[in-house]
Design an enzyme around this catalytic site. Sequence first.
Site, PDB file in Angstrom:
ATOM      1  N   CYS A 233     -19.883  15.736  19.401  1.00 27.42           N
ATOM      2  CA  CYS A 233     -20.820  16.323  18.486  1.00 27.42           C
ATOM      3  C   CYS A 233     -22.060  16.520  19.325  1.00 27.42           C
ATOM      4  CB  CYS A 233     -21.257  15.186  17.570  1.00 27.42           C
ATOM      5  SG  CYS A 233     -21.968  13.571  17.888  1.00 27.42           S
TER       6      CYS A 233
ATOM      7  N   CYS B 171       0.921  -1.303  -0.097  1.00 30.17           N
ATOM      8  CA  CYS B 171       0.110   0.137  -0.018  1.00 30.17           C
ATOM      9  C   CYS B 171       0.957   1.427   0.001  1.00 30.17           C
ATOM     10  CB  CYS B 171      -0.861  -0.021   1.189  1.00 30.17           C
ATOM     11  SG  CYS B 171      -0.091   0.218   2.826  1.00 30.17           S
TER      12      CYS B 171
END
Length: 580
Positions: free
Chosen positions: A130, A9
């Site tokens: 949040c 990767c």
Amino acid sequence: MNIAIITACPSGVANSIIAAGLLEQAAKSLNWTSVVECHSSVIEGYTLTDSDISGAEVVIVAANTPVDTTRFVGKKVYQSDISACTSNPTAYLKAAVEQASELSANAATTYQAPAAPVASAKKIVAITACPTGVAHTFMAAEALEETGARLGHKVKVETRGSVGAKNQLTAQEIADADLVIIAADIDVPLDRFNGKKLYKTSTGLALKKTEQEINNAFEKATVYTQAEASKSAETTGEKKGVYKHLMTGVSHMLPVVVAGGLIIALSFVFGIEAFKEQGTLAAALMTIGGGSAFALMIPVLAGFIAFSIADRPGLAPGLIGGMLASSTGAGFLGGIVAGFLAGYSAKFLADKVSLPQSMEALKPILIIPFFASLITGLVMIYIVGGPVSSIMTAMTTFLNDMGSANAVLLGIILGAMMCFDLGGPVNKAAYTFGVGLLASQTYAPMAAIMAAGMVPALGMGLATFLAKDKFEPNEREAGKASFVLGLCFISEGAIPFAAKDPMRVIPACMAGGALTGALSMLFGAKLMAPHGGLFVLAIPGAITPVFMYLVAIAAGTAVTGFGYAFFKARATAKSAVTAS
């Protein structure tokens, strides 16, 4: 079967190592002999020898970065993106062996060295928070950790969700950190980061544009100091905004409303009118839920709006203003007004009133609470309370007496709003509207709002089931998770799909949400608690009528799921034709 495996990767950190381990274990489960070359920048890898290559019947390359394949010319080779092997490694290996073909010299790629060790690896600490403390908080944390690891950084995230702070940062971790990222839509305490490079963003950006925000953090972070915090606080009206103050109030109010609503619903188990008989358990439950929890709802909302604006000196006048809003009948609209009035009054006094040094300590505990409470209270009683109370009474009467056509129209609007930005400002505006009406015993809008909010995540899960061949394996896995999140009333489960294909996902979600909202209002569904999804069904009386409510959710889910599956199939077919 003897096979050789290569994984690679771009960063050489996470995906390459994970894929190598998964494929090696899968080969063992098949009783195959394997040798693995893992391109990694953090561990010492193994390079396939000529003997390994010659002994391999098939060479499997799982990589999303170029690797040397010239050494495999003449061998049976199978190449794919690294993501293809992670969901079901065993099936992947079987398919790879079946589909492998002889590699020609023309098809081979030249050598590209594995990524060098990450010299710029940094230690990052972060906080996510949040308004509801349920979905965005944890999804943003996961995104920061995974993307940070992929970029070669060490990241630890403290989540400040509805169950409190988890994975808390230690003083030593903060001291060792090169960077602090605050991804929050509400206020979080920052005192412990004094002297550290700090960058602020929202949970939405941290979730949807994670790599961009990490890069921005390194470029734009500034050293946080108490003095600078005080200075910036003087001009935060523009930076923080009304929305953030309101969401801070809503986030602290929500647990009170959820607990109160469920306890009220529990009292209905003994009969709808049972609570009227004094001394019974039903009456006690109604006193706890309605008489206490719901009575605190508006004061808590106002108090923490003021707290967000002026910190602790604003809390007392905010709570007092909220109580006055409740007692005068101004409801949640009055509570919002009281919160902002108390907050900005306290902030004005804190900034503008100068006292001798010997008396400065009296400001936060005596002078600011006294004068800000006095100002807020008098304004609420003589100016705001009456008009806002009339507005609330008119709105409540209208909502309770509206005809089916008006109810359906309201359901369509609220349902579409809940699905427009999946937990963003529009979604939160609709949600706050529904929660506020619970205090005035208006339960139908909240039912439509929660039902519609479940549709996006449920619909995406259904779409991945209906059109499996149109979704990648990792998307199908995400679809399963999305379906479960939808059952819990967490619409953010649809965000990964909306981020990839917003022009199809958002309209499909809004269509389903609008239908569900309309049907919920048409059926006269009522909801006592503003969160919990279908698990609220465990409390008898929390949702009525249950069957028709489920029909509304199922109808909207079907529209979203079938609609997106259909349009995604057409889009794929079109792109295939274009490519050919």
